[in-house]
Design an enzyme around this catalytic site. Sequence first.
Site, short mmCIF file in Angstrom:
data_model
loop_
_atom_site.label_atom_id
_atom_site.label_comp_id
_atom_site.label_asym_id
_atom_site.label_seq_id
_atom_site.Cartn_x
_atom_site.Cartn_y
_atom_site.Cartn_z
N LYS A 1 45.64 43.92 32.82
CA LYS A 1 46.10 43.93 34.22
C LYS A 1 47.58 44.35 34.35
CE LYS A 1 42.76 40.48 35.82
NZ LYS A 1 42.57 39.29 36.67
N TYR B 1 36.05 44.27 43.06
CA TYR B 1 36.12 42.83 43.29
C TYR B 1 35.35 42.42 44.56
CZ TYR B 1 39.49 41.87 39.53
OH TYR B 1 40.09 41.69 38.31
N ASN C 1 46.97 37.15 35.47
CA ASN C 1 46.45 36.49 34.27
C ASN C 1 46.08 37.47 33.16
OD1 ASN C 1 44.11 37.46 35.39
ND2 ASN C 1 43.00 35.52 35.35
N HIS D 1 41.04 40.92 32.56
CA HIS D 1 39.75 40.63 33.18
C HIS D 1 38.68 40.91 32.13
CE1 HIS D 1 36.22 40.90 35.79
NE2 HIS D 1 35.91 41.97 35.10
N GLU E 1 30.08 47.10 35.54
CA GLU E 1 31.53 47.34 35.51
C GLU E 1 31.88 48.53 34.60
OE1 GLU E 1 33.26 43.49 34.59
OE2 GLU E 1 32.71 42.71 36.56
P1 CMP Z 1 39.28 38.06 37.19
O1 CMP Z 1 38.51 37.68 35.98
O2 CMP Z 1 39.87 39.42 37.19
O3 CMP Z 1 38.33 37.92 38.47
C1 CMP Z 1 38.84 37.63 39.76
C2 CMP Z 1 40.29 37.34 39.76
O4 CMP Z 1 40.81 36.71 40.92
C3 CMP Z 1 40.59 36.36 38.65
O5 CMP Z 1 40.46 37.01 37.41
C4 CMP Z 1 41.99 35.88 39.02
O6 CMP Z 1 43.00 36.63 38.39
C5 CMP Z 1 42.07 36.16 40.52
N1 CMP Z 1 42.39 34.97 41.29
C6 CMP Z 1 43.48 34.83 42.05
N2 CMP Z 1 43.49 33.61 42.64
C7 CMP Z 1 42.39 32.98 42.22
C8 CMP Z 1 41.85 31.66 42.46
N3 CMP Z 1 42.45 30.79 43.27
N4 CMP Z 1 40.69 31.35 41.84
C9 CMP Z 1 40.06 32.23 41.02
N5 CMP Z 1 40.53 33.48 40.76
C10 CMP Z 1 41.68 33.83 41.35
#
Ligand code: CMP
Length: 140
Positions: free
Chosen positions: A11, A51, A114, A117, A128
């Site tokens: 990311k 998403y 984070n 993904h 995906e």
């Molecule tokens: P990802 O695995 O990319 O899938 C959805 C993303 O939403 C997740 O990782 C997080 O980085 C992001 N995200 C941001 N805020 C939240 C939240 N409150 N709960 C869950 N995912 C979140």
Amino acid sequence: MAATRTFSIIKPDATRRNLTGAVTKMLEDAGLRVVASKRIHMTREQAEEFYGVHRERPFFADLVAFMTSGPVVVQVLEGEDAVTRNRDVMGATNPENAAEGTIRKTYAESIEANSVHGSDSAENAEIEINFFFKPEEIVG
Ligand code: CMP
């Protein structure tokens, strides 16, 4: 067990800190092989569609803004039980809950920023992978 595939994104928070190699090394050390990889700047349309399952969530707009805020590296990873293996090395979505030694515990800045993904199932991995890669771009 036969090799399977999963989909990964490094990311914008990780590419901004020049962590593409460091994250990829952790994936490789976990037994995953990068069989496709490209650095892209996701468009808003791509992020919204990718998403789409989160469209009604309160964090959706912020998530799309973050994922289009800088370059990402999209990858296809291959290995035994690739989806689970990748999720194990990524760690919990929220880095506060991620186990020691995981990518998110090591590098993530927040639940949004984070660092990585990873697909949550074999079915979604296929969807995906096909969203970002043509078959001839994947070289196993
Ligand atoms: P990802 O695995 O990319 O899938 C959805 C993303 O939403 C997740 O990782 C997080 O980085 C992001 N995200 C941001 N805020 C939240 C939240 N409150 N709960 C869950 N995912 C979140």
